[in-house]
Write a protein that holds these residues in place. Structure first.
Motif, mmCIF file in Angstrom:
data_model
loop_
_atom_site.group_PDB
_atom_site.id
_atom_site.type_symbol
_atom_site.label_atom_id
_atom_site.label_comp_id
_atom_site.label_asym_id
_atom_site.label_seq_id
_atom_site.Cartn_x
_atom_site.Cartn_y
_atom_site.Cartn_z
ATOM 1 N N LEU A 1 -2.083 -6.034 8.232
ATOM 2 C CA LEU A 1 -1.394 -5.281 7.175
ATOM 3 C C LEU A 1 0.052 -5.002 7.572
ATOM 4 O O LEU A 1 0.320 -4.544 8.682
ATOM 5 N N HIS A 2 0.985 -5.293 6.661
ATOM 6 C CA HIS A 2 2.365 -4.847 6.849
ATOM 7 C C HIS A 2 2.569 -3.626 5.961
ATOM 8 O O HIS A 2 2.695 -3.739 4.735
ATOM 9 N N LEU A 3 2.544 -2.482 6.595
ATOM 10 C CA LEU A 3 2.694 -1.216 5.879
ATOM 11 C C LEU A 3 4.163 -0.813 5.974
ATOM 12 O O LEU A 3 4.673 -0.575 7.072
ATOM 13 N N GLY B 1 0.847 -8.466 3.419
ATOM 14 C CA GLY B 1 0.527 -9.007 4.734
ATOM 15 C C GLY B 1 -0.397 -10.194 4.714
ATOM 16 O O GLY B 1 -0.656 -10.802 3.682
ATOM 17 N N HIS B 2 -0.879 -10.481 5.907
ATOM 18 C CA HIS B 2 -1.701 -11.663 6.121
ATOM 19 C C HIS B 2 -3.169 -11.212 6.072
ATOM 20 O O HIS B 2 -3.797 -11.005 7.116
ATOM 21 N N LEU B 3 -3.667 -11.055 4.874
ATOM 22 C CA LEU B 3 -5.026 -10.507 4.711
ATOM 23 C C LEU B 3 -6.050 -11.360 5.452
ATOM 24 O O LEU B 3 -6.984 -10.839 6.052
ATOM 25 N N ALA C 1 0.215 -6.057 15.359
ATOM 26 C CA ALA C 1 -0.574 -7.264 15.106
ATOM 27 C C ALA C 1 0.192 -8.507 15.524
ATOM 28 O O ALA C 1 -0.356 -9.395 16.166
ATOM 29 N N GLU C 2 1.494 -8.570 15.162
ATOM 30 C CA GLU C 2 2.232 -9.814 15.427
ATOM 31 C C GLU C 2 3.700 -9.601 15.772
ATOM 32 O O GLU C 2 4.345 -10.515 16.270
ATOM 33 N N HIS C 3 4.271 -8.440 15.532
ATOM 34 C CA HIS C 3 5.712 -8.268 15.763
ATOM 35 C C HIS C 3 6.052 -7.850 17.183
ATOM 36 O O HIS C 3 7.199 -7.961 17.598
ATOM 37 N N GLY C 4 5.066 -7.344 17.921
ATOM 38 C CA GLY C 4 5.335 -6.873 19.279
ATOM 39 C C GLY C 4 5.616 -5.379 19.307
ATOM 40 O O GLY C 4 5.546 -4.678 18.285
HETATM 41 ZN ZN ZN Z 1 3.880 -10.974 8.931
#
Ligand code: ZN
Ligand code: FAD
Ligand code: 2HG
Length: 556
Positions: free
Chosen positions: A471-473, A464-466, A505-508
């Motif tokens: 975090l992309h889990l 992910g974008h630390l 966080a960012e995907h909706g």
């Molecule tokens: Zn991402």
């Protein structure tokens, strides 16, 4: 070579760690040249959702969704109306095209729409929505269909509206207010990136799906991506937009001003509302000048704590010139290594050699378990800063190993590893995706606890974008399985909520998390959101079953 002095020393220092490295990280300084990701289109799609007597059940959603009986079913008269309005080309009923439009990028969510509409301008969008509202026909706005939460495809038979034919760049002002781009919502992100590149500017947004996603979809999801650390979110860079409401009203908010405090700034309602409040038809966006040069490093750390400290150091020492700081853990690295070609000549082995002739063939990137990436802009002075920073990080033990890209090809191949992860996971089988904002110091605890919670039934992969605390889990299993899902949810949401994180966080929220919004938002806040939705879309025709809990919207 003087230029690579620090890199040589980095290698020399890091060679001490080469064999025992537990974690790796990447430092990058690179902004506009990484590869086009053409694989982000449609894949052969397995069928993962099914119907029960109660409604439609999605293996990845853990909730049953019922069709709203108030919505009409499309009739031949409706089709005739749309053909008169849009012409034959704008009314798609072809089975293959509908199959693709009904199925999301992951092949996890599948609707059964019989109709895809392709308007050519705002007026046509307005007429479509006005008609659908009067007939109570539900619609789903669709862009590049790269969304990862089931928001872009119908749940049942909603009419799909795709503004992909609206793809004109309307203006680019590089003289008066430097860098303001105004374009139609159907422009593909990658095309905007190329256009700006020729003009000496860059998009403030970049993501792995750039080859397919549309700027209207990006705005509607408030996509984050790989440059947010430096350029901020779309709430900052979108200066204005045009949107069409459910009843066909066109809202012209297409300002190009940096400052405008006349009343409520309504455009923000549409940024991130995932097609639930209106269809975005035009966007104006502030774009920064292209960087004169970019550098990227791919670094290894011994453990998560070092990665975290490295990020803090990088922010402190490199400040505003740091463009990205990405990470992937050892499971992510081995997954992407097994499914993605990581060539040899592209990773710097031949170029970065120390004074003793040792090169990076002894530090095979494919064997490194965890990567972090960050980037910053530079002239030669900046390269010196980066080298000094890396050297210091190696000497203080934060960095165990690493490589600096020597040219665009190497930089591209580093990005290829990071951007290849979503696709590598798709190829590996079933995947449960969680896109979380968490306090940095807690972030990896969740990954470790999840591994214990799940056991050997599935693989927990983290990246992910630390730099953004995102975090992309991902939980990867051979097939979708209710037992696995029961171990993940509600555990992951409760954990995130307890630590005051965000479940998106960012995907909706899309379909996947519409009923989970309370984990991140208070009841009062959700209630206000529902009131806004009811005000702007009283019949609830825009992207039903998504974003907000259906139970709330059906209340009077
Ligand atoms: Zn991402
Ligand atoms: P779609 O997927 O078609 O739609 C997404 C949502 O927006 C849906 O709810 C849809 O109804 C709505 N929508 C689409 N167009 C409009 C419109 N014109 N008006 C109103 N509503 C609309 N996301 C990130 O944030 N960061 C990343 O780094 C990132 N990387 C990705 C990498 C890969 C390989 C993939 C497959 C996806 C990635 N995503 C990422 C997720 C996704 O690409 C983004 O959310 C993207 O912004 C979606 O754009 P799209 O045009 O494909 O929209
Ligand atoms: C990324 O950062 C995307 O690569 C996708 O947001 C994240 O695959 C995911 O979970």
């Amino acid at each position: 070579m003087e230029k690579w002095r620090a890199a040589d020393r980095l290698l020399k220092f890091s060679s001490r760690f080469a064999s025992g490295t537990k974690l790796t990280c990447t430092i990058i300084n690179y902004d506009h040249t990484h590869p086009l990701v053409s694989e982000c289109c449609f894949f052969p799609i397995p069928f993962y959702c099914c119907k029960s007597k109660q409604g439609k059940y999605f293996y990845s959603v853990a909730t049953t969704v019922h069709r709203n009986p108030l919505f009409s079913i499309i009739s031949p008269d409706d089709i005739s109306y749309f053909k008169t309005l849009l012409g034959e080309r704008g009314v798609v009923q072809d089975a293959l095209a509908l199959d693709a439009a009904n199925t999301d990028w992951m092949g996890k969510y599948r609707g059964s729409s019989k109709l895809l509409l392709q308007p050519k301008n705002t007026e046509e969008v307005s007429q479509i929505l006005k008609y659908c509202n009067s007939r109570c026909l539900a619609v789903v706005p669709q862009g590049g269909n790269t969304g990862l939460v089931g928001g872009s495809v119908p749940v049942f038979d909603e009419v799909i509206i795709n503004v992909g034919l609206m793809r004109n760049i309307l203006s680019f002002d590089k003289v008066i207010v430097s860098g303001v781009l105004v374009c139609e919502a159907g422009c593909i992100l990658e095309n905007l990136i190329s256009f700006l590149d020729d003009e000496g500017f860059i998009m403030p947004l970049d993501l792995g799906a750039k080859g397919s996603c549309q700027i209207g979809g990006n705005v509607s999801t408030n996509a984050g991506g790989l440059r947010l650390l430096r350029y901020g979110s779309l709430h900052g860079s979108v200066l204005g937009l045009e949107a069409v409401l459910a009843n066909g009203t066109v809202l012209d908010m297409l300002g190009t001003l940096r400052k405008d405090n006349t009343g409520y700034d309504l455009k923000h309602l549409f940024i991130g509302s995932e097609g639930s409040l209106g269809i975005v038809t035009k966007v104006s966006i502030l774009t920064p000048p292209k960087l004169s040069s970019v550098n990227i490093a791919f670094l290894a750390c011994e453990d998560y704590t070092s990665c975290q400290k490295l990020l803090l150091e990088a922010k402190k020492k490199l400040g505003g010139i740091l463009s990205a700081f990405e990470f992937l853990d050892s499971d992510a690295m081995s997954l992407v290594s097994s499914t993605t070609f990581l060539g040899t000549e592209n990773h710097g082995q031949e170029v970065i050699k120390d004074k003793h002739g040792q090169d990076f063939t002894s530090i095979d990137l494919r064997a490194l378990p965890l990567e972090f990436w960050y980037s910053y802009a530079s002239g030669s002075i900046f390269m010196e800063n980066l080298e000094a920073f890396l050297l210091h990080s190696v000497e203080s033990g934060l960095v165990a190993n690493g490589v600096l890209a020597q040219d665009i090809n190497q930089a591209s191949s580093f990005w290829h590893i990071r951007e290849g992860l979503p696709e590598a996971l798709m190829k590996a089988g079933a995947v449960y995706k969680y896109d979380l904002s968490l306090p940095l110091e807690k972030m990896y605890d969740l990954v470790e606890e999840m591994r214990v919670q799940i056991g050997p039934a599935a693989k927990v992969v983290a990246y992910g974008h630390l730099g953004d605390g995102n975090l992309h889990l991902n939980i990867s299993a051979p097939a979708y399985d209710d037992n696995i899902l029961a171990k993940i949810e509600p555990f992951v949401y409760e954990w995130t909520s307890k630590n005051r994180g965000s479940i998106s966080a960012e995907h909706g929220l899309g379909l996947m998390k519409a009923a989970k919004i309370h984990y991140s938002k208070s009841p009062e806040t959700v209630q206000v959101m529902a009131s806004i939705k009811k005000l702007l879309d009283p019949n609830g025709i825009l992207n039903p079953y998504k974003v907000l809990p259906s139970s709330l919207l059906s209340q009077n």
